[in-house]
Write an enzyme that holds these catalytic residues in place. Structure first.
Site, PDB file in Angstrom:
ATOM      1  N   GLY A  36     -30.267  40.383  33.101  1.00  0.00           N
ATOM      2  CA  GLY A  36     -30.434  39.095  33.886  1.00  0.00           C
ATOM      3  C   GLY A  36     -31.237  38.315  33.590  1.00  0.00           C
ATOM      4  O   GLY A  36     -32.295  38.171  32.608  1.00  0.00           O
ATOM      5  N   PHE A  40     -34.306  36.533  35.353  1.00  0.00           N
ATOM      6  CA  PHE A  40     -35.392  37.354  35.565  1.00  0.00           C
ATOM      7  C   PHE A  40     -35.780  39.192  35.329  1.00  0.00           C
ATOM      8  O   PHE A  40     -36.422  39.191  35.801  1.00  0.00           O
ATOM      9  CB  PHE A  40     -36.139  36.877  37.157  1.00  0.00           C
ATOM     10  CG  PHE A  40     -36.041  35.871  37.655  1.00  0.00           C
ATOM     11  CD1 PHE A  40     -37.157  35.600  37.454  1.00  0.00           C
ATOM     12  CD2 PHE A  40     -34.948  35.178  38.554  1.00  0.00           C
ATOM     13  CE1 PHE A  40     -37.776  33.950  38.049  1.00  0.00           C
ATOM     14  CE2 PHE A  40     -34.997  33.836  38.761  1.00  0.00           C
ATOM     15  CZ  PHE A  40     -36.634  32.978  38.730  1.00  0.00           C
ATOM     16  N   ASP A  53     -20.492  34.811  44.722  1.00  0.00           N
ATOM     17  CA  ASP A  53     -21.214  35.379  43.450  1.00  0.00           C
ATOM     18  C   ASP A  53     -19.943  35.588  43.257  1.00  0.00           C
ATOM     19  O   ASP A  53     -20.093  36.977  42.341  1.00  0.00           O
ATOM     20  CB  ASP A  53     -22.310  35.443  43.310  1.00  0.00           C
ATOM     21  CG  ASP A  53     -22.535  35.116  41.759  1.00  0.00           C
ATOM     22  OD1 ASP A  53     -21.787  34.917  40.922  1.00  0.00           O
ATOM     23  OD2 ASP A  53     -23.852  35.694  41.223  1.00  0.00           O
TER      24      ASP A  53
END
Length: 396
Positions: free
Chosen positions: A50, A52, A179
């Site tokens: 992802g 981060f 999400d």
């Protein structure tokens, strides 16, 4: 003359006091659990990446248990990012449910945050959607039948029911998930599904407003797109109070559409066009799966929040209109939550690695960033209240 004889026996109160002092002394001598570090684990493979960081599978060396560890880089994190990481950790600890992934531990060092969750070895729904439709195309060309592990209508219905139960539980805790997409629905070894990745979730209060744009583009509800737009209307759900947890039910409808059809209903390579399609484009509801499927999809993918299935749950978080829909006839919700019903029509292949090809060759390393940090930097990047280690998790 020296006097001899037995010492006077201690009275019960004296014995109790002595025992209590001994017990307190024994407890005080017990050492606190040693904080976890990444060196306590053998990294096995990369499960996903992802913005981060990444998610890896890792074996705890002492207990031999395998976990999925989400690794988040601190470098570049601002206060909002730190709050997001802490919120995900808190939500995972609170949202205990059969169809929500369990958080087992969390720790940090100067460079990264680590969250250890149960390892779900069956892959995500994105993998299964792609494998299913590729398999269907291959079988159609070759003229052979489907295998056991296809996304059969009964398997999709079971996953739909499990997602309804998971989302309803989150909503009862005043959590909007925000999400829902195939990548965030993982399949466990027993074939049941679990929600993961709560980085975009939000804990609401009676006075809070939900106006931030959050979610993955293809699955965002129209009221989330329009809530701050000048053309937001009451029919689209736009209001000064922002959107509600009904946005999760829209996303569920889009996800179920994709499970049946193989694509989302509003997808377009141009994000602006896709957002316009979501806000005002025509909605094609397939009928080849029967009237019950079409009715459920039409009820969930409804731009009017007031008439959307699950949209009128402002009195109770339990979506009775969804649970009582004819599509779910035959589902015993109590048995479902206890996982007492028949398992999904899915048999795990011991030779299959349910991970996207792009991650299979990635070496799972956790290299230090070698940053020169002073005490001020360490204090600024430390996330208070993040780490915890329940000792029973690491029993062999």
């Amino acid at each position: 003359m020296k006097m001899t004889g037995k010492k006077p026996s201690q009275r019960p109160s004296q014995l109790d006091a002595s025992s209590s002092r001994s017990s307190r002394s024994s407890r005080s001598q017990k050492k606190a659990p040693v904080p976890l570090t990444i060196d306590d684990f053998e990294l096995l493979g990369v499960l996903g990446t992802g913005t981060f960081g990444r998610v890896v599978s890792a074996r705890h060396r002492a207990s031999n248990r395998v976990f999925a560890i989400k690794i988040v880089h601190k470098f570049g994190m601002d206060d909002v990012s730190k709050a997001t990481a802490k919120r995900e950790r808190d939500v995972l600890m609170e949202a205990t449910h059969p169809f929500v992934a369990s958080l087992h531990f969390a720790f940090q060092n100067e460079d990264k945050l680590y969250m250890g969750m149960e390892y779900l070895s069956g892959g995500d729904l994105r993998y299964h959607i792609m494998a299913h439709h590729l398999q269907q195309h291959t079988h159609h060309v070759a003229g052979i039948g489907a295998t056991t592990n296809t996304l059969t209508p009964s398997r999709i219905k079971l996953y739909a029911a499990e997602l309804v139960a998971a989302l309803a539980h989150l909503h009862s805790l005043h959590i909007i998930y925000r999400d829902l997409k195939p990548e965030n629905v993982l399949v466990a070894r027993d074939g049941h599904i679990k929600l993961v990745d709560f980085g975009l979730s939000k804990v609401t209060t009676p006075s809070s407003t939900n106006k931030s744009l959050a979610g993955s583009p293809e699955y965002i509800a129209p009221e989330v797109l329009l809530v701050n737009s000048s053309n937001a209307s009451s029919s689209a759900g736009g209001s000064d109070a922002g959107y509600t947890d009904a946005c999760d039910w829209w996303s569920l409808g889009v996800l179920l559409y994709e499970l049946y059809v193989g694509r989302t209903p509003f997808q377009d390579a141009n994000k602006a066009i896709m957002y316009r399609n979501i806000a005002e484009g025509p909605v094609y509801i397939p009928t080849e799966w029967g009237p019950d499927v079409a009715s459920l999809l039409r009820g969930l993918i409804d731009r009017d929040v007031a008439t959307r299935l699950g949209g009128s749950t402002n009195v109770t978080p339990i979506p009775f209109d969804i649970m009582n829909h004819v599509y779910f006839s035959g589902i015993n919700w109590d048995i479902l939550q206890a996982k007492g019903g028949p398992p999904p029509e899915w048999v795990p292949d011991p030779d299959e690695v349910y991970v996207d090809d792009e991650f299979r060759s990635v070496v799972p390393v956790d290299t230090p960033e070698w940053r020169m940090l002073d005490d001020v930097d360490r204090a600024r990047e430390h996330v208070d209240g993040f780490s915890f280690r329940p000792t029973e998790v690491f029993q062999p």
